[in-house]
Design a protein around this motif. Structure first.
Motif, PDB file in Angstrom:
ATOM      1  N   ARG A   1      28.355  40.875  35.909  1.00  0.00           N
ATOM      2  CA  ARG A   1      28.364  39.915  37.012  1.00  0.00           C
ATOM      3  C   ARG A   1      29.106  40.490  38.216  1.00  0.00           C
ATOM      4  N   LYS A   2      30.230  41.144  37.980  1.00  0.00           N
ATOM      5  CA  LYS A   2      30.994  41.736  39.083  1.00  0.00           C
ATOM      6  C   LYS A   2      30.218  42.877  39.747  1.00  0.00           C
ATOM      7  N   ILE A   3      29.489  43.654  38.979  1.00  0.00           N
ATOM      8  CA  ILE A   3      28.656  44.721  39.547  1.00  0.00           C
ATOM      9  C   ILE A   3      27.574  44.094  40.427  1.00  0.00           C
ATOM     10  N   ALA A   4      26.923  43.040  39.914  1.00  0.00           N
ATOM     11  CA  ALA A   4      25.855  42.372  40.667  1.00  0.00           C
ATOM     12  C   ALA A   4      26.376  41.750  41.956  1.00  0.00           C
ATOM     13  N   ASN A   5      27.625  41.241  41.926  1.00  0.00           N
ATOM     14  CA  ASN A   5      28.232  40.622  43.106  1.00  0.00           C
ATOM     15  C   ASN A   5      28.825  41.647  44.061  1.00  0.00           C
TER      16      ASN A   5
ATOM     17  N   ARG B   1      30.796  52.695  29.207  1.00  0.00           N
ATOM     18  CA  ARG B   1      31.071  51.260  29.213  1.00  0.00           C
ATOM     19  C   ARG B   1      32.228  50.840  28.287  1.00  0.00           C
ATOM     20  N   PRO B   2      32.286  51.283  27.017  1.00  0.00           N
ATOM     21  CA  PRO B   2      33.387  50.820  26.157  1.00  0.00           C
ATOM     22  C   PRO B   2      34.774  51.121  26.738  1.00  0.00           C
TER      23      PRO B   2
ATOM     24  N   GLN C   1      37.629  48.454  28.065  1.00  0.00           N
ATOM     25  CA  GLN C   1      38.991  48.522  27.542  1.00  0.00           C
ATOM     26  C   GLN C   1      40.015  48.633  28.671  1.00  0.00           C
ATOM     27  N   ARG C   2      39.762  49.486  29.648  1.00  0.00           N
ATOM     28  CA  ARG C   2      40.712  49.695  30.748  1.00  0.00           C
ATOM     29  C   ARG C   2      40.836  48.488  31.663  1.00  0.00           C
ATOM     30  N   THR C   3      39.725  47.762  31.853  1.00  0.00           N
ATOM     31  CA  THR C   3      39.743  46.644  32.786  1.00  0.00           C
ATOM     32  C   THR C   3      40.082  45.320  32.123  1.00  0.00           C
ATOM     33  N   GLY C   4      39.835  45.208  30.819  1.00  0.00           N
ATOM     34  CA  GLY C   4      40.048  43.945  30.127  1.00  0.00           C
ATOM     35  C   GLY C   4      38.928  42.948  30.373  1.00  0.00           C
ATOM     36  N   LEU C   5      37.842  43.391  30.992  1.00  0.00           N
ATOM     37  CA  LEU C   5      36.709  42.510  31.273  1.00  0.00           C
ATOM     38  C   LEU C   5      35.774  42.463  30.073  1.00  0.00           C
ATOM     39  N   SER C   6      35.027  41.360  29.966  1.00  0.00           N
ATOM     40  CA  SER C   6      33.961  41.297  28.970  1.00  0.00           C
ATOM     41  C   SER C   6      32.732  41.992  29.558  1.00  0.00           C
ATOM     42  N   ARG C   7      31.774  42.267  28.696  1.00  0.00           N
ATOM     43  CA  ARG C   7      30.555  42.943  29.151  1.00  0.00           C
ATOM     44  C   ARG C   7      29.808  42.105  30.191  1.00  0.00           C
ATOM     45  N   SER C   8      29.707  40.798  29.944  1.00  0.00           N
ATOM     46  CA  SER C   8      28.985  39.934  30.885  1.00  0.00           C
ATOM     47  C   SER C   8      29.729  39.793  32.213  1.00  0.00           C
TER      48      SER C   8
END
Length: 61
Positions: free
Chosen positions: A28-32, A12-13, A17-24
């Protein structure tokens, strides 16, 4: 996608870092269904194939 036997596994870390996304946002993107789902490495550990993350970075949906 490359052969899973030779593809690196990212935790996950590094994915964050690679995507620039926050954890939440990542969760959310995984769930969608707009980000590749992680897979279990052990009971309390999961990861993503590097090729799947690189593919998403190159073409975010």
């Amino acid at each position: 996608m490359t052969d899973p036997r030779t593809d690196n596994i990212l935790r996950r870390p590094e994915v964050l870092q690679r995507t620039g996304l926050s954890r939440s946002t990542l969760q959310r993107k995984i769930a969608n269904g707009t980000f590749p789902a992680q897979f279990k490495l052990s009971e309390r550990c999961s990861g993503w194939y590097e090729s799947a993350v690189n593919e998403w970075v190159a073409n975010p949906r």
